[in-house]
Write a protein that holds these residues in place. Structure first.
Motif, PDB file in Angstrom:
ATOM      1  N   LEU A   1       0.853  -1.180   0.000  1.00 36.70           N
ATOM      2  CA  LEU A   1       0.000   0.000   0.000  1.00 36.70           C
ATOM      3  C   LEU A   1       0.893   1.236   0.000  1.00 36.70           C
ATOM      4  CD1 LEU A   1      -2.989   0.844   0.109  1.00 36.70           C
ATOM      5  CD2 LEU A   1      -2.796   0.887   2.605  1.00 36.70           C
ATOM      6  N   ILE A   2       0.684   2.116  -0.951  1.00 39.30           N
ATOM      7  CA  ILE A   2       1.561   3.265  -1.168  1.00 39.30           C
ATOM      8  C   ILE A   2       0.780   4.571  -1.092  1.00 39.30           C
ATOM      9  CG2 ILE A   2       3.083   4.410  -2.836  1.00 39.30           C
ATOM     10  CD1 ILE A   2       4.250   1.803  -1.829  1.00 39.30           C
ATOM     11  N   GLY A   3       1.383   5.587  -0.467  1.00 35.40           N
ATOM     12  CA  GLY A   3       0.814   6.929  -0.535  1.00 35.40           C
ATOM     13  C   GLY A   3       0.006   7.364   0.653  1.00 35.40           C
ATOM     14  N   ILE A   4       0.366   6.892   1.846  1.00 33.41           N
ATOM     15  CA  ILE A   4      -0.353   7.261   3.063  1.00 33.41           C
ATOM     16  C   ILE A   4       0.474   8.262   3.867  1.00 33.41           C
ATOM     17  CG2 ILE A   4      -1.150   6.379   5.301  1.00 33.41           C
ATOM     18  CD1 ILE A   4      -1.935   3.828   3.922  1.00 33.41           C
ATOM     19  N   GLU A   5      -0.187   9.253   4.452  1.00 32.45           N
ATOM     20  CA  GLU A   5       0.511  10.209   5.299  1.00 32.45           C
ATOM     21  C   GLU A   5       1.261   9.475   6.409  1.00 32.45           C
ATOM     22  OE1 GLU A   5      -2.187  13.128   6.774  1.00 32.45           O
ATOM     23  OE2 GLU A   5      -2.236  14.245   4.885  1.00 32.45           O
ATOM     24  N   GLY A   6       2.535   9.791   6.562  1.00 28.48           N
ATOM     25  CA  GLY A   6       3.358   9.116   7.559  1.00 28.48           C
ATOM     26  C   GLY A   6       4.345   8.148   6.943  1.00 28.48           C
ATOM     27  N   GLN A   7       4.049   7.673   5.752  1.00 28.12           N
ATOM     28  CA  GLN A   7       5.015   6.852   5.028  1.00 28.12           C
ATOM     29  C   GLN A   7       6.176   7.730   4.572  1.00 28.12           C
ATOM     30  OE1 GLN A   7       2.604   4.922   1.917  1.00 28.12           O
ATOM     31  NE2 GLN A   7       3.377   2.956   2.643  1.00 28.12           N
ATOM     32  N   THR A   8       7.311   7.098   4.335  1.00 29.47           N
ATOM     33  CA  THR A   8       8.468   7.839   3.833  1.00 29.47           C
ATOM     34  C   THR A   8       8.954   7.213   2.542  1.00 29.47           C
ATOM     35  OG1 THR A   8      10.114   6.479   4.987  1.00 29.47           O
ATOM     36  CG2 THR A   8       9.160   8.340   6.213  1.00 29.47           C
ATOM     37  N   LYS A   9       9.756   7.972   1.800  1.00 30.35           N
ATOM     38  CA  LYS A   9      10.343   7.451   0.569  1.00 30.35           C
ATOM     39  C   LYS A   9      11.246   6.256   0.868  1.00 30.35           C
ATOM     40  CE  LYS A   9      10.282  11.968  -1.703  1.00 30.35           C
ATOM     41  NZ  LYS A   9      11.107  13.079  -2.268  1.00 30.35           N
ATOM     42  N   GLU A  10      11.957   6.323   1.993  1.00 27.89           N
ATOM     43  CA  GLU A  10      12.853   5.235   2.372  1.00 27.89           C
ATOM     44  C   GLU A  10      12.079   3.952   2.634  1.00 27.89           C
ATOM     45  OE1 GLU A  10      14.719   9.022   2.703  1.00 27.89           O
ATOM     46  OE2 GLU A  10      12.893   8.302   3.714  1.00 27.89           O
ATOM     47  N   MET A  11      10.935   4.051   3.273  1.00 26.77           N
ATOM     48  CA  MET A  11      10.104   2.881   3.525  1.00 26.77           C
ATOM     49  C   MET A  11       9.631   2.262   2.214  1.00 26.77           C
ATOM     50  SD  MET A  11       7.869   4.442   6.698  1.00 26.77           S
ATOM     51  CE  MET A  11       6.494   3.344   6.427  1.00 26.77           C
ATOM     52  N   ILE A  12       9.192   3.097   1.302  1.00 29.88           N
ATOM     53  CA  ILE A  12       8.690   2.608   0.022  1.00 29.88           C
ATOM     54  C   ILE A  12       9.813   1.991  -0.803  1.00 29.88           C
ATOM     55  CG2 ILE A  12       7.645   3.312  -2.170  1.00 29.88           C
ATOM     56  CD1 ILE A  12       6.052   5.399  -0.543  1.00 29.88           C
ATOM     57  N   ASP A  13      10.976   2.627  -0.807  1.00 30.75           N
ATOM     58  CA  ASP A  13      12.126   2.060  -1.530  1.00 30.75           C
ATOM     59  C   ASP A  13      12.427   0.644  -1.037  1.00 30.75           C
ATOM     60  OD1 ASP A  13      12.635   4.226  -3.199  1.00 30.75           O
ATOM     61  OD2 ASP A  13      14.070   5.146  -1.823  1.00 30.75           O
ATOM     62  N   LYS A  14      12.417   0.470   0.277  1.00 37.94           N
ATOM     63  CA  LYS A  14      12.705  -0.852   0.845  1.00 37.94           C
ATOM     64  C   LYS A  14      11.615  -1.847   0.492  1.00 37.94           C
ATOM     65  CE  LYS A  14      15.768  -1.566   2.990  1.00 37.94           C
ATOM     66  NZ  LYS A  14      17.105  -2.108   2.639  1.00 37.94           N
ATOM     67  N   ASP A  15      10.359  -1.405   0.532  1.00 31.33           N
ATOM     68  CA  ASP A  15       9.245  -2.299   0.191  1.00 31.33           C
ATOM     69  C   ASP A  15       9.338  -2.792  -1.251  1.00 31.33           C
ATOM     70  OD1 ASP A  15       8.136  -2.102   2.708  1.00 31.33           O
ATOM     71  OD2 ASP A  15       6.732  -0.506   2.168  1.00 31.33           O
ATOM     72  N   ILE A  16       9.619  -1.889  -2.172  1.00 25.85           N
ATOM     73  CA  ILE A  16       9.736  -2.280  -3.580  1.00 25.85           C
ATOM     74  C   ILE A  16      10.953  -3.181  -3.781  1.00 25.85           C
ATOM     75  CG2 ILE A  16      10.038  -1.464  -5.941  1.00 25.85           C
ATOM     76  CD1 ILE A  16       7.270  -0.886  -4.737  1.00 25.85           C
ATOM     77  N   GLU A  17      12.040  -2.868  -3.097  1.00 24.30           N
ATOM     78  CA  GLU A  17      13.233  -3.719  -3.181  1.00 24.30           C
ATOM     79  C   GLU A  17      12.910  -5.146  -2.765  1.00 24.30           C
ATOM     80  OE1 GLU A  17      17.381  -4.424  -0.704  1.00 24.30           O
ATOM     81  OE2 GLU A  17      16.506  -2.414  -0.724  1.00 24.30           O
ATOM     82  N   TYR A  18      12.222  -5.294  -1.650  1.00 27.18           N
ATOM     83  CA  TYR A  18      11.876  -6.631  -1.152  1.00 27.18           C
ATOM     84  C   TYR A  18      10.888  -7.334  -2.073  1.00 27.18           C
ATOM     85  CZ  TYR A  18      14.115  -5.672   3.375  1.00 27.18           C
ATOM     86  OH  TYR A  18      15.015  -5.405   4.377  1.00 27.18           O
ATOM     87  N   LEU A  19       9.924  -6.591  -2.582  1.00 28.42           N
ATOM     88  CA  LEU A  19       8.950  -7.178  -3.506  1.00 28.42           C
ATOM     89  C   LEU A  19       9.654  -7.803  -4.704  1.00 28.42           C
ATOM     90  CD1 LEU A  19       6.211  -7.680  -4.859  1.00 28.42           C
ATOM     91  CD2 LEU A  19       6.188  -5.274  -5.549  1.00 28.42           C
ATOM     92  N   LEU A  20      10.546  -7.045  -5.322  1.00 27.67           N
ATOM     93  CA  LEU A  20      11.215  -7.512  -6.538  1.00 27.67           C
ATOM     94  C   LEU A  20      12.267  -8.592  -6.259  1.00 27.67           C
ATOM     95  CD1 LEU A  20      11.658  -4.088  -8.366  1.00 27.67           C
ATOM     96  CD2 LEU A  20       9.857  -5.790  -8.693  1.00 27.67           C
ATOM     97  N   LYS A  21      12.835  -8.578  -5.075  1.00 33.14           N
ATOM     98  CA  LYS A  21      13.896  -9.527  -4.748  1.00 33.14           C
ATOM     99  C   LYS A  21      13.367 -10.885  -4.308  1.00 33.14           C
ATOM    100  CE  LYS A  21      18.013 -10.088  -1.828  1.00 33.14           C
ATOM    101  NZ  LYS A  21      18.892  -9.425  -0.823  1.00 33.14           N
ATOM    102  N   TYR A  22      12.267 -10.889  -3.554  1.00 31.91           N
ATOM    103  CA  TYR A  22      11.833 -12.122  -2.900  1.00 31.91           C
ATOM    104  C   TYR A  22      10.555 -12.745  -3.474  1.00 31.91           C
ATOM    105  CZ  TYR A  22      15.265 -11.047   0.723  1.00 31.91           C
ATOM    106  OH  TYR A  22      16.431 -10.795   1.398  1.00 31.91           O
ATOM    107  N   PHE A  23       9.778 -12.003  -4.242  1.00 29.09           N
ATOM    108  CA  PHE A  23       8.463 -12.508  -4.637  1.00 29.09           C
ATOM    109  C   PHE A  23       8.307 -12.568  -6.154  1.00 29.09           C
ATOM    110  CE2 PHE A  23       8.285 -10.597  -0.491  1.00 29.09           C
ATOM    111  CZ  PHE A  23       7.667 -11.590   0.268  1.00 29.09           C
ATOM    112  N   SER A  24       7.619 -13.597  -6.614  1.00 38.91           N
ATOM    113  CA  SER A  24       7.445 -13.777  -8.053  1.00 38.91           C
ATOM    114  C   SER A  24       6.352 -12.878  -8.616  1.00 38.91           C
ATOM    115  CB  SER A  24       7.117 -15.242  -8.365  1.00 38.91           C
ATOM    116  OG  SER A  24       5.900 -15.630  -7.754  1.00 38.91           O
TER     117      SER A  24
END
Length: 229
Positions: free
Chosen positions: A156-179
């Motif tokens: 889930l992306i784009g909520i007040e309180g989220q940071t760019k760093e959090m999103i960068d890590k989430d996308i990194e993990y998505l692409l690295k670990y999940f098909s």
């Protein structure tokens, strides 16, 4: 309410939005999707039968979603889905499951006896934001633990309180670990959670390449799969 669609392009499949009993968790601060559940099993079963009649099997892949997890669908609805799988020659199924059902996924695999991809709404790998802000009720050590049970996750992306760093890590993990994965851009609803337009604009620019990545579906509206309202 649209409850059936044929998805073309990435991961082509038919999709149905069915009704189930209340979500096992039902405490997520950002979610009003649970209002689509019900406690009248007879009415749920009849509605689901009507929706399932739309399935043709032409793509041999079917995704079934509801306002919770596959385990909250009535037993008769599961039997109806199984009949369609057999009669229409469905070769692959997609279901949703909350993290709390992770030890029971094989029950569904054994019941349908076709390959199944379970999608889990992780929302973010930032533990504090996931459980203290979003109140997701999903506690795990990191992406490796999630991958033991699920090959597809939703962020889930784009909520007040989220940071760019959090999103960068989430996308990194998505692409690295999940098909496979689904990235949902938050759309304000009846909850008190608010969008961060600047963060969404940054994400759209930085991660525009995800649109051409066959593994990832990016949803800018709740109805981008052609179901819901």
């Amino acid at each position: 309410m649209d409850r059936y669609n044929l998805i073309k392009g990435k991961n082509e499949r038919e999709i149905v939005l069915l009704k189930g009993s209340p979500c096992v968790w039902g405490k997520c601060t950002f979610c009003d999707y649970i209002h689509d559940n019900d406690e009248n099993e007879k009415e749920m079963i009849e509605l689901n039968k009507t929706v399932l009649k739309n399935v043709t099997g032409e793509l041999k892949v079917l995704e079934v979603i509801n306002s919770g997890s596959v385990f909250e669908l009535p037993k008769e609805t599961l039997n109806d889905i199984k009949k369609i799988v057999e009669e229409k020659g469905i070769k692959k199924l997609f279901f949703e499951s909350h993290w709390s059902y992770r030890y029971r996924l094989d029950e569904i695999r054994e019941f349908f006896n076709v390959p199944i991809i379970f999608k889990c709404g992780i929302e973010t790998f930032d533990n504090y934001f996931r459980n203290k802000v979003l109140k997701k009720g999903a506690i795990f050590s990191g992406p490796k633990e999630v991958r033991k049970y699920f090959e597809s996750i939703c962020l889930l992306i784009g909520i007040e309180g989220q940071t760019k760093e959090m999103i960068d890590k989430d996308i990194e993990y998505l692409l690295k670990y999940f098909s496979k994965g689904c990235v949902n851009i938050f759309v304000e609803n009846t909850t008190y959670i608010k969008r961060d337009e600047n963060l969404i604009g940054w994400f759209q620019e930085k991660y525009s390449y995800l649109q051409s990545d066959s593994r990832v579906e990016v949803l800018f509206e709740n109805t981008d799969f052609g179901v819901g309202e």
